[in-house]
Design a protein around this motif. Structure first.
Motif, PDB file in Angstrom:
ATOM      1  N   VAL A  26       7.041  -0.865  -6.789  1.00 38.37           N
ATOM      2  CA  VAL A  26       7.309  -0.047  -5.609  1.00 38.37           C
ATOM      3  C   VAL A  26       6.685  -0.720  -4.393  1.00 38.37           C
ATOM      4  O   VAL A  26       5.533  -1.165  -4.438  1.00 38.37           O
ATOM      5  CB  VAL A  26       6.747   1.381  -5.787  1.00 38.37           C
ATOM      6  N   ALA A  27       7.461  -0.806  -3.321  1.00 36.95           N
ATOM      7  CA  ALA A  27       6.996  -1.366  -2.053  1.00 36.95           C
ATOM      8  C   ALA A  27       7.253  -0.335  -0.965  1.00 36.95           C
ATOM      9  O   ALA A  27       8.404  -0.112  -0.584  1.00 36.95           O
ATOM     10  CB  ALA A  27       7.725  -2.670  -1.752  1.00 36.95           C
ATOM     11  N   PRO A  28       6.213   0.326  -0.471  1.00 40.84           N
ATOM     12  CA  PRO A  28       6.388   1.396   0.515  1.00 40.84           C
ATOM     13  C   PRO A  28       7.157   1.005   1.774  1.00 40.84           C
ATOM     14  O   PRO A  28       7.777   1.843   2.390  1.00 40.84           O
ATOM     15  CB  PRO A  28       4.951   1.799   0.865  1.00 40.84           C
ATOM     16  N   GLY A  29       7.177  -0.259   2.159  1.00 36.63           N
ATOM     17  CA  GLY A  29       7.871  -0.680   3.375  1.00 36.63           C
ATOM     18  C   GLY A  29       9.377  -0.763   3.257  1.00 36.63           C
ATOM     19  O   GLY A  29      10.034  -1.338   4.116  1.00 36.63           O
ATOM     20  N   LEU A  30       9.962  -0.165   2.208  1.00 38.96           N
ATOM     21  CA  LEU A  30      11.412  -0.220   2.027  1.00 38.96           C
ATOM     22  C   LEU A  30      12.089   1.133   2.242  1.00 38.96           C
ATOM     23  O   LEU A  30      13.241   1.307   1.873  1.00 38.96           O
ATOM     24  CB  LEU A  30      11.747  -0.758   0.630  1.00 38.96           C
TER      25      LEU A  30
END
Length: 167
Positions: free
Chosen positions: A80-84
């Motif tokens: 998971v990458a919050p900036g997406l």
């Protein structure tokens, strides 16, 4: 660096989901959306090698899309990458990408308008140009020496219908 941008598969209707009182972040893929994505992922597998890493938005529909892609490619685990998220700033995503290893093949699963804005920034240097939009389940493949505005070359823009036909 090869960058693969993937829009999540079709999810439930936003207005209908809002009536449940649950947050939009929890809106899941539809059964039909998951089925179409599975077939599209098989088509993607025919034309693209396994990414070195796959990052997904924290929203449920993107994570479910990532799980489908990982099932088809079989050797991957999504991160998971919050900036997406849909409203993330493309310039922040670019800074995050700059921290990745050179020569890496990275797949990002996200949402509109973020993906179109990121694509415009990478190709044109201006994230306000939303000239290329992603259909749900669509994919863009870019090549770049390093992540910077106007530094990427678009290799392919694959609509979901084409990916399903290949699958």
């Amino acid at each position: 660096m090869e960058l693969i941008l993937i829009r999540h598969a079709p999810a439930g209707d936003r207005a209908e989901w809002a009536l449940t009182g649950r947050p939009d972040e929890e809106r899941p893929l539809t059964d039909e959306g998951a089925r179409r994505m599975r077939k599209g992922a098989k088509g993607l597998r025919r034309v693209l090698e396994t990414p070195d890493s796959l990052f997904t938005s924290p929203l449920l529909r993107a994570r479910q899309t990532a799980e489908i892609i990982c099932e088809v490619y079989s050797d991957m685990e999504p991160e998971v990458a919050p900036g997406l998220e849909p409203e993330a700033a493309p310039v922040d995503t670019l800074a995050w990408l700059a921290e990745r290893r050179r020569g890496e093949r990275i797949a990002l699963i996200g949402h509109e308008p973020h993906l179109s804005r990121l694509l415009a920034l990478l190709i044109h240097g201006d994230d306000t140009l939303e000239t290329l939009t992603f259909r749900k389940g669509g994919v863009a493949v870019l090549d770049m020496e390093h992540p910077a505005p106007a530094n990427a070359r678009l290799i392919a823009l694959l609509p979901p219908r084409v990916l399903r036909a290949l699958g």
